[in-house]
Scaffold this motif. Structure first.
Motif, PDB file in Angstrom:
ATOM      1  N   HIS A  63       0.833  -1.211   0.000  1.00 40.70           N
ATOM      2  CA  HIS A  63       0.000   0.000   0.000  1.00 40.70           C
ATOM      3  C   HIS A  63       0.868   1.261   0.000  1.00 40.70           C
ATOM      4  O   HIS A  63       0.560   2.237  -0.701  1.00 40.70           O
ATOM      5  CB  HIS A  63      -0.930   0.008   1.215  1.00 40.70           C
ATOM      6  CG  HIS A  63      -2.034  -1.003   1.144  1.00 40.70           C
ATOM      7  ND1 HIS A  63      -2.627  -1.381  -0.038  1.00 40.70           N
ATOM      8  CD2 HIS A  63      -2.659  -1.724   2.116  1.00 40.70           C
ATOM      9  CE1 HIS A  63      -3.579  -2.277   0.193  1.00 40.70           C
ATOM     10  NE2 HIS A  63      -3.596  -2.505   1.501  1.00 40.70           N
ATOM     11  N   LEU A  64       1.938   1.245   0.793  1.00 39.76           N
ATOM     12  CA  LEU A  64       2.837   2.400   0.805  1.00 39.76           C
ATOM     13  C   LEU A  64       3.524   2.564  -0.551  1.00 39.76           C
ATOM     14  O   LEU A  64       3.689   3.683  -1.046  1.00 39.76           O
ATOM     15  CB  LEU A  64       3.879   2.255   1.916  1.00 39.76           C
ATOM     16  CG  LEU A  64       3.361   2.324   3.354  1.00 39.76           C
ATOM     17  CD1 LEU A  64       4.491   2.056   4.339  1.00 39.76           C
ATOM     18  CD2 LEU A  64       2.720   3.687   3.637  1.00 39.76           C
ATOM     19  N   ARG A  65       3.924   1.451  -1.161  1.00 41.62           N
ATOM     20  CA  ARG A  65       4.569   1.512  -2.475  1.00 41.62           C
ATOM     21  C   ARG A  65       3.603   2.027  -3.539  1.00 41.62           C
ATOM     22  O   ARG A  65       3.974   2.858  -4.378  1.00 41.62           O
ATOM     23  CB  ARG A  65       5.089   0.125  -2.866  1.00 41.62           C
ATOM     24  CG  ARG A  65       5.923   0.123  -4.127  1.00 41.62           C
ATOM     25  CD  ARG A  65       6.498  -1.246  -4.389  1.00 41.62           C
ATOM     26  NE  ARG A  65       5.480  -2.196  -4.835  1.00 41.62           N
ATOM     27  CZ  ARG A  65       5.671  -3.505  -4.939  1.00 41.62           C
ATOM     28  NH1 ARG A  65       6.837  -4.033  -4.578  1.00 41.62           N
ATOM     29  NH2 ARG A  65       4.709  -4.305  -5.356  1.00 41.62           N
ATOM     30  N   ASP A  66       2.361   1.575  -3.482  1.00 41.91           N
ATOM     31  CA  ASP A  66       1.365   2.046  -4.444  1.00 41.91           C
ATOM     32  C   ASP A  66       1.119   3.537  -4.274  1.00 41.91           C
ATOM     33  O   ASP A  66       0.952   4.276  -5.257  1.00 41.91           O
ATOM     34  CB  ASP A  66       0.053   1.275  -4.274  1.00 41.91           C
ATOM     35  CG  ASP A  66       0.173  -0.176  -4.722  1.00 41.91           C
ATOM     36  OD1 ASP A  66       1.150  -0.503  -5.431  1.00 41.91           O
ATOM     37  OD2 ASP A  66      -0.709  -0.979  -4.360  1.00 41.91           O
ATOM     38  N   ASN A  67       1.085   3.985  -3.021  1.00 40.10           N
ATOM     39  CA  ASN A  67       0.896   5.410  -2.753  1.00 40.10           C
ATOM     40  C   ASN A  67       2.061   6.228  -3.305  1.00 40.10           C
ATOM     41  O   ASN A  67       1.871   7.289  -3.901  1.00 40.10           O
ATOM     42  CB  ASN A  67       0.751   5.632  -1.246  1.00 40.10           C
ATOM     43  CG  ASN A  67       0.679   7.092  -0.871  1.00 40.10           C
ATOM     44  OD1 ASN A  67       1.611   7.630  -0.276  1.00 40.10           O
ATOM     45  ND2 ASN A  67      -0.409   7.749  -1.222  1.00 40.10           N
TER      46      ASN A  67
END
Length: 704
Positions: free
Chosen positions: A309-313
């Motif tokens: 999720h952090l990488r996608d953000n």
């Protein structure tokens, strides 16, 4: 071959790759600065061990060994790719020293063939595992399947290229194809092609198919890397090199906390560049989530999903953070403009709750099972605590039960909010001196009791048993008594860094006032904080857990058990002793000295399941009916032991509650290692009736 075509292919492919990597590197630098290049030799040795030797991979044997074969295979076959690219310009190119006319070339050729077959088998196993077995821990994606298919086709193309060339050579010489030790796979396939009686034109075509398939697919693979999880092929080795070499149990303090404007991480740019490198390096293998006790008991927390999720953000905000390369927008320009009169949207800006749900963060026990399992050293606890810090210090969002515990710490220096004046009541009748009473005298050790053993009725017995053992060994020690305050572990793990630093500074001032140098602890959380985190605040002490110290006293002959208790005892590893500080054997040594058989649960040592108390979870309610302490208790009961031993007061409470949940609290004992050893050493001295503390037993029979 075709030099023009090869030149264009290499120029375009490598230019595109470096452009993509440069963009990813630029995006990584939006993170905060962090120094990660100290102790270079230690970093280099660790990189060889963990990145190149793949030390952690066999922890999941089948997929681990398959990954190792593919990784090592690509290191060997990288030379093969260079040779083939060179042959695009000169058909006889062999990297100047790897031709079949010399020993080195023949050895490499044989190794290359064996490796190609090994990679083919390993990639096929990985493909079946991903497509057919489909383990829950893995992220299923078309990209992963495509990469494995590319690898398999490359290996087939490579052997086909060799087999076709071998056949052509033998046709030109008018000799039959035989097995060649220097080209084992190629010659075997050439022998298989023999009965087909392929024409020279067909064989030339197969040479071109094999050559261009390998040469092109390796470049396609290269350019897919920056756009998916396989970017870890590029970043995982640097990520291992730049791993955190500080003690596992040390969280980085907020510097100059009084003058900070932003606390913790509220957006992706609040993390460091190394944290972003972590995001790039995730292989999506799911080992972290597979070992996470919260996830295994149905909580929302998945360490892998936090990373994704952090990488996608990060990727979604790339145009805003580093500028839209295609349109030439600078970084300072907003990614979009809102209509007049409307407030800018903060989706994908505020991490919690827009990217990560609060329940995900509060489910973490900070047990480090995820970090211990990750083969590329991605960290999770620090990121979770950073987001908790933002919730607690900046937004005041704390679960209600935890808020009560933190108020107790702030008011009375303990999470139970019991009067600080009662901190030394556990020692009534033991005549334990305080540091204030012994000031100026030669005292060897400070016994740090901790909040649990000071205020929890059951945990008090651990402290009392430890005192009796120290007395039997002739150890000179004292306690702080009312001057001892909570170390601040729960405050720090809960995200209240301000409260933690206040407590740390207060305790360090007290300890330094008495010139304390050596500390014995009965709580792993206190041990970790005093040993690993207080040095940041000027507190440098030699800290030893009671399990370590008791084992040392036994080895030195200062403690001598009077009898062998016999029986079977299952030992539970505390996360903050084990995974945090690698203290595994000393507690078991204490138990064996007491004459019991030590049994291991199905998951033990660095894979021991967390009891569920860490990370301030002890003072919160679990989010699902499936409880970690019950799950761990069931594992320990599976050993069929009649006693469960621990070396942590919080673990003791959690496991005792687990026994109660199974209605076994009357049948199965739950004791600390100090209590068991004390029984083997003859038990506590019988106090005079007038001196006996009301309602408190000094020892409990092990009944192992």
């Amino acid at each position: 071959m075709n030099p023009v075509a090869m030149g264009i292919l290499l120029a375009v492919a490598w230019s595109a790759f470096f452009w993509s990597v440069a963009r990813r590197f630029k995006l990584m630098l939006v993170g905060k600065p962090e120094m990660r290049w100290d102790r270079p030799w230690e970093r280099l040795v660790g990189t060889v061990k963990f990145a190149f030797a793949q030390w952690k991979m066999p922890r999941y044997p089948l997929t681990g060994l398959a990954h190792m074969a593919i990784f090592w295979g690509f290191l060997v076959l990288l030379v093969r790719s260079l040779i083939l690219w060179g042959r695009g310009f000169s058909p006889d190119f062999d990297l100047w020293f790897l031709g079949l006319d010399n020993v080195v070339g023949k050895l490499y050729s044989a190794l290359k063939d064996v490796v190609a077959v090994g990679v083919f088998v390993a990639a096929s196993v990985a493909l079946v595992n991903r497509v057919v077995v489909r383990p829950k821990r893995m992220t299923q994606s078309f990209e992963a399947v495509l990469i494995l298919l590319i690898i398999i086709v490359m290996m087939v193309a490579d052997v086909l290229y060799d087999a076709s060339e071998i056949t052509l050579r033998h046709l030109a010489a008018g000799s039959p194809v035989l097995f060649h030790k220097s080209e084992p796979a190629g010659s075997l396939l050439a022998m298989a092609l023999g009965p087909l009686h392929l024409s020279t034109d067909t064989l030339h075509a197969l040479v071109h198919v094999g050559f261009w398939t390998h040469s092109t697919l390796v470049l396609l693979f290269l350019n897919l890397l920056p756009y998916g999880k396989h970017f870890h092929v590029v970043t995982s080795i640097p990520n291992v090199f730049f791993r955190d070499l500080r003690p596992h149990g040390r969280l980085v303090p907020i510097p100059d906390i009084e003058n900070q404007e932003v606390f913790g991480a509220s957006k992706i740019t609040d993390f460091s560049w190394k944290a972003i490198l972590d995001l790039y390096s995730c292989t999506e293998c799911g080992r972290c989530t597979d070992r996470c006790p919260a996830n295994r008991t149905g909580k929302k927390l998945s360490p892998k999903e936090i990373t994704l999720h952090l990488r996608d953000n990060l990727k979604a905000r790339a145009p805003e953070l580093i500028g839209d390369v295609e349109s030439g927008k600078p970084t300072s320009e907003p990614a979009h403009e809102e209509p007049a009169g409307e407030q800018p949207k903060i989706a994908a800006e505020v991490l919690v709750p827009d990217v990560i749900e609060p329940d995900v963060l509060w489910a973490c026990t900070t047990c480090r099972a995820c970090e211990n399992e990750c083969p590329v050293f991605i960290s999770y606890v620090d990121k979770i605590v950073e987001m908790r810090r933002n919730l607690v210090l900046e937004r005041g969002e704390v679960p209600s039960l935890l808020a009560n515990a933190l108020r107790g710490v702030e008011t009375n220096s303990n999470p139970w909010n019991i009067s600080a004046m009662d901190r030394a009541k556990w020692a009534e009748g033991l005549d334990v001196p305080t540091m204030a009473e012994t000031e100026g005298k030669d005292i060897d050790f400070l016994l740090w009791v901790g909040c649990a053993a000071s205020f929890d009725d059951r945990a008090k017995k651990i402290a009392r048993a430890t005192v009796h053992l120290l007395r039997k060994a002739g150890v000179s020690f004292a306690i702080l008594g009312e001057e001892e305050a909570c170390t601040g572990d729960i405050a720090r793990r809960a995200g209240n860094e301000y409260l933690f630093q206040m407590l740390a500074q207060q305790n360090v001032e007290t300890l330094n006032k008495y010139k304390v140098r050596r500390i014995i602890t009965v709580c792993p959380h206190c041990y970790n904080t005093l040993a690993n985190e207080y040095p940041d605040f000027g507190g440098y002490y030699r800290v030893i857990s009671h399990g370590q110290f008791l084992a040392q006293l036994l080895r030195e002959g200062k403690l001598k058990p009077e009898k062998k208790l016999g029986g079977r005892v299952a030992f539970h590893d505390s996360c903050y002793l084990g995974r945090y500080n690698e203290i595994y054997e000393e507690p078991r040594e204490v138990l064996r000295a007491a004459g019991v058989e030590v049994l291991e649960a199905p998951e033990h040592h660095d894979r021991g399941l967390c009891c569920g108390a860490g990370g301030a979870q002890y003072f919160m309610e679990e989010q699902t009916p499936d409880r970690m302490n019950v799950r761990r208790t069931e594992q320990l009961l599976a050993t069929e032991a009649r006693t469960i031993a621990s070396a942590c007061p919080f673990c003791m409470t959690m496991l005792t509650d687990g026994l109660k949940a199974k209605n076994l609290e009357e049948e199965i004992r739950q004791l600390d290692i100090a209590e068991i050893l004390l029984e083997a050493c003859g038990g506590a001295p019988k106090p005079a009736a007038a001196d006996a503390p009301t309602g408190t037993e000094d020892s409990a029979p092990a009944q192992a």
